[in-house]
Write a protein that holds these residues in place. Sequence first.
Motif, PDB file in Angstrom:
ATOM      1  N   CYS A 438       0.851  -1.183   0.000  1.00 44.34           N
ATOM      2  CA  CYS A 438       0.000   0.000   0.000  1.00 44.34           C
ATOM      3  C   CYS A 438       0.898   1.248   0.000  1.00 44.34           C
ATOM      4  O   CYS A 438       2.107   1.157   0.250  1.00 44.34           O
ATOM      5  N   LYS A 439       0.286   2.413  -0.302  1.00 42.98           N
ATOM      6  CA  LYS A 439       1.052   3.660  -0.399  1.00 42.98           C
ATOM      7  C   LYS A 439       0.721   4.647   0.713  1.00 42.98           C
ATOM      8  O   LYS A 439       1.509   5.571   0.970  1.00 42.98           O
ATOM      9  N   TYR A 440      -0.439   4.475   1.347  1.00 39.45           N
ATOM     10  CA  TYR A 440      -0.866   5.458   2.350  1.00 39.45           C
ATOM     11  C   TYR A 440      -1.472   4.756   3.572  1.00 39.45           C
ATOM     12  O   TYR A 440      -2.055   3.671   3.476  1.00 39.45           O
ATOM     13  N   LEU A 441      -1.335   5.455   4.704  1.00 40.38           N
ATOM     14  CA  LEU A 441      -2.064   5.096   5.904  1.00 40.38           C
ATOM     15  C   LEU A 441      -3.015   6.235   6.229  1.00 40.38           C
ATOM     16  O   LEU A 441      -2.640   7.414   6.183  1.00 40.38           O
ATOM     17  N   TYR A 442      -4.257   5.891   6.555  1.00 34.48           N
ATOM     18  CA  TYR A 442      -5.256   6.900   6.912  1.00 34.48           C
ATOM     19  C   TYR A 442      -5.709   6.660   8.349  1.00 34.48           C
ATOM     20  O   TYR A 442      -6.158   5.569   8.696  1.00 34.48           O
ATOM     21  N   PHE A 443      -5.572   7.674   9.191  1.00 31.04           N
ATOM     22  CA  PHE A 443      -5.993   7.615  10.590  1.00 31.04           C
ATOM     23  C   PHE A 443      -7.399   8.207  10.683  1.00 31.04           C
ATOM     24  O   PHE A 443      -7.615   9.383  10.326  1.00 31.04           O
ATOM     25  N   GLN A 444      -8.339   7.389  11.130  1.00 27.03           N
ATOM     26  CA  GLN A 444      -9.756   7.734  11.088  1.00 27.03           C
ATOM     27  C   GLN A 444     -10.033   9.100  11.737  1.00 27.03           C
ATOM     28  O   GLN A 444      -9.636   9.356  12.867  1.00 27.03           O
ATOM     29  N   GLY A 445     -10.728   9.981  10.952  1.00 25.88           N
ATOM     30  CA  GLY A 445     -11.090  11.297  11.470  1.00 25.88           C
ATOM     31  C   GLY A 445     -10.258  12.418  10.887  1.00 25.88           C
ATOM     32  O   GLY A 445     -10.655  13.592  10.945  1.00 25.88           O
ATOM     33  N   GLU A 446      -9.081  12.070  10.321  1.00 30.06           N
ATOM     34  CA  GLU A 446      -8.255  13.124   9.715  1.00 30.06           C
ATOM     35  C   GLU A 446      -8.807  13.511   8.329  1.00 30.06           C
ATOM     36  O   GLU A 446      -9.586  12.766   7.720  1.00 30.06           O
ATOM     37  N   SER A 447      -8.344  14.640   7.838  1.00 30.98           N
ATOM     38  CA  SER A 447      -8.748  15.084   6.500  1.00 30.98           C
ATOM     39  C   SER A 447      -7.669  14.787   5.471  1.00 30.98           C
ATOM     40  O   SER A 447      -7.719  15.307   4.353  1.00 30.98           O
ATOM     41  N   ARG A 448      -6.716  13.961   5.829  1.00 27.48           N
ATOM     42  CA  ARG A 448      -5.630  13.613   4.898  1.00 27.48           C
ATOM     43  C   ARG A 448      -5.086  12.249   5.247  1.00 27.48           C
ATOM     44  O   ARG A 448      -5.345  11.724   6.339  1.00 27.48           O
ATOM     45  N   SER A 449      -4.341  11.662   4.343  1.00 30.78           N
ATOM     46  CA  SER A 449      -3.654  10.400   4.609  1.00 30.78           C
ATOM     47  C   SER A 449      -2.150  10.633   4.605  1.00 30.78           C
ATOM     48  O   SER A 449      -1.669  11.705   4.173  1.00 30.78           O
ATOM     49  N   HIS A 450      -1.394   9.614   5.061  1.00 28.65           N
ATOM     50  CA  HIS A 450       0.054   9.754   5.230  1.00 28.65           C
ATOM     51  C   HIS A 450       0.768   8.800   4.272  1.00 28.65           C
ATOM     52  O   HIS A 450       0.497   7.595   4.258  1.00 28.65           O
ATOM     53  N   SER A 451       1.670   9.351   3.507  1.00 29.02           N
ATOM     54  CA  SER A 451       2.419   8.556   2.531  1.00 29.02           C
ATOM     55  C   SER A 451       3.445   7.660   3.227  1.00 29.02           C
ATOM     56  O   SER A 451       4.124   8.092   4.172  1.00 29.02           O
ATOM     57  N   ILE A 452       3.548   6.424   2.783  1.00 30.13           N
ATOM     58  CA  ILE A 452       4.525   5.486   3.349  1.00 30.13           C
ATOM     59  C   ILE A 452       5.191   4.724   2.214  1.00 30.13           C
ATOM     60  O   ILE A 452       4.726   4.706   1.074  1.00 30.13           O
ATOM     61  N   GLU A 453       6.315   4.090   2.519  1.00 31.19           N
ATOM     62  CA  GLU A 453       6.961   3.163   1.608  1.00 31.19           C
ATOM     63  C   GLU A 453       6.760   1.749   2.158  1.00 31.19           C
ATOM     64  O   GLU A 453       6.623   1.553   3.367  1.00 31.19           O
ATOM     65  N   TYR A 454       6.746   0.778   1.285  1.00 33.55           N
ATOM     66  CA  TYR A 454       6.504  -0.605   1.692  1.00 33.55           C
ATOM     67  C   TYR A 454       7.797  -1.209   2.257  1.00 33.55           C
ATOM     68  O   TYR A 454       8.359  -2.180   1.755  1.00 33.55           O
ATOM     69  N   VAL A 455       8.318  -0.575   3.281  1.00 34.64           N
ATOM     70  CA  VAL A 455       9.507  -1.036   3.998  1.00 34.64           C
ATOM     71  C   VAL A 455       9.288  -0.733   5.469  1.00 34.64           C
ATOM     72  O   VAL A 455       8.459   0.106   5.836  1.00 34.64           O
ATOM     73  N   THR A 456      10.043  -1.404   6.317  1.00 34.15           N
ATOM     74  CA  THR A 456       9.939  -1.146   7.754  1.00 34.15           C
ATOM     75  C   THR A 456      10.373   0.281   8.054  1.00 34.15           C
ATOM     76  O   THR A 456      11.439   0.724   7.614  1.00 34.15           O
ATOM     77  N   GLN A 457       9.558   1.006   8.787  1.00 38.94           N
ATOM     78  CA  GLN A 457       9.866   2.401   9.085  1.00 38.94           C
ATOM     79  C   GLN A 457       9.077   2.869  10.294  1.00 38.94           C
ATOM     80  O   GLN A 457       8.155   2.208  10.755  1.00 38.94           O
ATOM     81  N   THR A 458       9.487   4.044  10.792  1.00 34.59           N
ATOM     82  CA  THR A 458       8.779   4.683  11.903  1.00 34.59           C
ATOM     83  C   THR A 458       8.062   5.919  11.372  1.00 34.59           C
ATOM     84  O   THR A 458       8.661   6.742  10.666  1.00 34.59           O
ATOM     85  N   LEU A 459       6.783   6.027  11.701  1.00 37.78           N
ATOM     86  CA  LEU A 459       5.986   7.163  11.260  1.00 37.78           C
ATOM     87  C   LEU A 459       5.210   7.707  12.453  1.00 37.78           C
ATOM     88  O   LEU A 459       4.249   7.101  12.917  1.00 37.78           O
ATOM     89  N   ASP A 460       5.693   8.858  12.978  1.00 40.66           N
ATOM     90  CA  ASP A 460       4.985   9.530  14.070  1.00 40.66           C
ATOM     91  C   ASP A 460       3.956  10.485  13.478  1.00 40.66           C
ATOM     92  O   ASP A 460       4.227  11.187  12.494  1.00 40.66           O
ATOM     93  N   VAL A 461       2.752  10.467  14.058  1.00 38.28           N
ATOM     94  CA  VAL A 461       1.638  11.209  13.470  1.00 38.28           C
ATOM     95  C   VAL A 461       1.058  12.205  14.489  1.00 38.28           C
ATOM     96  O   VAL A 461       0.823  11.843  15.636  1.00 38.28           O
ATOM     97  N   GLU A 462       0.864  13.420  14.024  1.00 42.96           N
ATOM     98  CA  GLU A 462       0.129  14.428  14.810  1.00 42.96           C
ATOM     99  C   GLU A 462      -1.205  14.604  14.120  1.00 42.96           C
ATOM    100  O   GLU A 462      -1.278  15.102  12.986  1.00 42.96           O
ATOM    101  N   LEU A 463      -2.263  14.250  14.785  1.00 47.70           N
ATOM    102  CA  LEU A 463      -3.578  14.210  14.177  1.00 47.70           C
ATOM    103  C   LEU A 463      -4.120  15.616  13.926  1.00 47.70           C
ATOM    104  O   LEU A 463      -4.118  16.479  14.814  1.00 47.70           O
ATOM    105  N   VAL A 464      -4.599  15.813  12.688  1.00 48.21           N
ATOM    106  CA  VAL A 464      -5.171  17.105  12.287  1.00 48.21           C
ATOM    107  C   VAL A 464      -6.578  16.850  11.777  1.00 48.21           C
ATOM    108  O   VAL A 464      -6.762  16.032  10.869  1.00 48.21           O
ATOM    109  N   PRO A 465      -7.600  17.548  12.340  1.00 47.47           N
ATOM    110  CA  PRO A 465      -8.985  17.289  11.909  1.00 47.47           C
ATOM    111  C   PRO A 465      -9.250  17.821  10.513  1.00 47.47           C
ATOM    112  O   PRO A 465      -8.528  18.703  10.003  1.00 47.47           O
TER     113      PRO A 465
END
Length: 465
Positions: A438-465
């Motif tokens: 997959c290319k994106y992760l979507y955190f329920q309730g946000e107005s945007r999704s977060h781009s990722i690569e299909y590799v092990t990684q760390t992604l810290d998220v600050e939620l924005v409505p």
Amino acid sequence: MKVLEKIILLSLLLFIAVVKINAQDYNTVLVSPVENKDKTAPADGVIIIITSNCDNLIMSHSVGIEKGVKSIESNGRYKYTIEYTFPEDYDDDFMKTQLQLRLPIGQETVPLTMYKGKVYEGEYNERTSIAVNREKDAVYPYAKFAKVTFMSAFTNLTISCNGIVCFENGKPVSLSNCNMKASTETVGEQKDYAIVFNLAPETKGKNDVTGNAIFKISSPDFSSVEVKQDELVGRTSYLFMVVRANGETYEEVLAIAQEKESGYEKETTSAYFAAVADAYEAASKHLQCPVDKKETHQIQANKFKKIRNHTNAINQADERWRKVAADEGFESSNVWKYLNFERKRLRALIEEFPEMEYYTKLLSEIDAEYMKHPSSTVEYPVIKGTVSAGDGWIFPVDIDIYASDVYIDGIGDVKKHNLKKVGTVQGGKYSITLREKCKYLYFQGESRSHSIEYVTQTLDVELVP
């Protein structure tokens, strides 16, 4: 073979079988547990009930650490109950176990296939020898009467005097044409069976007892025994105590446990380890066990319970993957699942009990099989990180996470693109194993999704409505 020879052979085999059954059932009587269709257990569990005439039955099973919880039925029998909950990661709706039942004079190991939501009921009774102890005579305050009392913890005695039944299955019998009157009284956990004799009745009955009195005492749980009272004397109360005959001593019970334990490092069956655990538990609970030894024996019992739990899971997993491999082929993902489970439990067992020779060797074999499986070479990427609330975020941060191949700009796209939930934020943290690209992760309730690569990684998220 001639017809006559066949008949003789069959008769001999039948005789041997009957002798074997009788020998097996002489001390104990087992009714194997079966499903009670009128009762239900929790959807993810099972209930096993064994009733007994014995108040110190030890009940356990091979796939859990649960012991039978004792309660007393209204009829004076004892009920032992195990409530077992299936593990959360256990997919099947049934599990095989070995039910261990131990009485002071015998034990049984009963195979049982448990299905979720079912209740199983059976019986395990003691058919033991009894002793009748003569107590000191007491005064009975009536000149023309004598009283004979049998005191016992057995609530279902049948007692006769000179062939006349006075008590049947624990209940007094209404007597006629004789000078006897029977009654019972419960005193604490004991039951008194009393017979009052009128030694000078106004009307003579054909079954009067005035001289020698021979009492026969029996129960469904043991063979009968006779007690003789040579003479009945007025103003006298004759007391007898009906008890179990002496069983194994503490030293004998401990010796059994130590003998069973010998060579355990080479043993291979969970039923064996359960038997050792039960033997040490019996030693710990023996009335003659020294107080300073009880904890030592219980520690040994707990050790073998833990080994039993590991080995039972290992043996079941080993049987499962080999069967699935025969049915579906070795490359099946189900083979890998059971191999992986067996491997983990073997490592846990040997880490705590490195002396287990058989299972140490088995781990080497399972490691080799595990590495042969094609699924063992697959390493899925893991995305993890922390989640915090940004400006304007008023909802909890522990929310669902969805994976997508297209950019998501709102909650409506979750249903529109039929997105698959891949994880949940818990305590402000998340960790997701991506089993599909997959290319994106979507955190329920946000107005945007977060781009990722299909590799092990760390992604810290600050939620924005």
